[in-house]
Design a protein around this motif. Sequence first.
Motif, mmCIF file in Angstrom:
data_model
loop_
_atom_site.group_PDB
_atom_site.id
_atom_site.type_symbol
_atom_site.label_atom_id
_atom_site.label_comp_id
_atom_site.label_asym_id
_atom_site.label_seq_id
_atom_site.Cartn_x
_atom_site.Cartn_y
_atom_site.Cartn_z
ATOM 1 N N SER A 26 0.829 -1.208 0.000
ATOM 2 C CA SER A 26 0.000 0.000 0.000
ATOM 3 C C SER A 26 0.860 1.254 0.000
ATOM 4 N N LYS A 49 0.125 -1.686 -11.346
ATOM 5 C CA LYS A 49 -1.189 -1.141 -11.052
ATOM 6 C C LYS A 49 -1.170 0.334 -10.676
ATOM 7 N N PRO A 50 -0.260 0.809 -9.802
ATOM 8 C CA PRO A 50 -0.276 2.240 -9.467
ATOM 9 C C PRO A 50 0.052 3.131 -10.653
ATOM 10 N N THR A 53 -3.196 3.334 -12.561
ATOM 11 C CA THR A 53 -4.183 4.139 -11.852
ATOM 12 C C THR A 53 -3.855 5.624 -11.913
ATOM 13 N N PHE A 79 2.294 1.595 -3.419
ATOM 14 C CA PHE A 79 1.249 2.041 -4.341
ATOM 15 C C PHE A 79 1.064 3.553 -4.246
ATOM 16 N N THR A 80 0.938 4.058 -3.021
ATOM 17 C CA THR A 80 0.700 5.486 -2.815
ATOM 18 C C THR A 80 1.877 6.323 -3.291
#
Length: 344
Positions: A252, A339-340, A343, A255-256
């Motif tokens: 997480s 994925k990030p 996104t 990702f951020t």
Amino acid sequence: MLSVNFADMISRDFISKLLIWRIKHIKSPTFVIILSVVIGILAGLAAVVLKGTVHYIQYFLKSGFLPNYTYFLYPLIGIVLTVIISRYFFKEELGHGITDIIYSISKKLSLVKQSKIYSRMITSAVTVGFGGSVGLEAPIVVTGSAIGSNVSRFMHMNYNHRTLLVGCGAAASISAIFNSPIAGVIFCFEVILTQITIKGFIPLLIASVSGSIVSLALSGEEILFSFDLKDTFKASDTPYYILLGVICGFISLYFTKVMYFIEHRIIKIKNYIGRGLLGGILLGIIIILLPPIYGEGYDTIKALLNNNESDLLANNLFISDSNNLIVFGIFLAGIVLIKPIATA
């Protein structure tokens, strides 16, 4: 012109009489509960419309009139359309959604623009329907929160009650999108209203249940993530759960960090259409390499929950050995790492 003004005067007079009657006959705590039901129903309807629109667009695009290899173009089209709609029709920045609601609560007296009731539904339906790699959670939370804010403002509620009703809209929208009332309330407690009191719990729960009932009534009893838990809990497995939590925490954080890193560089492109084209092209390339990135991602989670890991490799152009666990692990790691980027 005179007839329009006369109609406005009648409308204002009726609203004023309604509000005066409410103050005389219905106490504020009771009225908040009544409004929580109304907001829950409206947020539930919004969630059903959003889910239905996204699925209809996806079904239309996959109906077979174009070959499969053109799928990577759909997100590009969707992102460009979203940029055009948001910039030239709604004339607003989309932002990250939930952070905007938190900012409105803390800095804008819980006043959310009326246009956000429908703007996020339209733009997210286009983006996700065309395969953009984002979920429906943030858009529907913004929509539900905007419904709560504007209904409470229409009824001249004070800041505390308006904030609570914003949370009711958020809880009801999450409940409706996932058919899970408890998840909606917990989400509101953890993210939107971190300092809620026990008195506020009842309206939140009522709104959440109302949204879920509307979703169940209109969409059926299909739950987004449905699976059977066959293995019993063993205390000896606790260290593995702790390890999983730590790993997910680092993912997480990754990702951020990566998402904001890319966003801060993409935002330097001043031309919004050019920015959308670049994002759509990059996302299309990623989808060619990792097809599960396409769309909201719920189908991928369902496949993993139902032990259908091979479905993730089904449409990949470069990997055909779906029985090789090492290949699958590398492939899944690729999804987590990319994925990030998709996104952002």
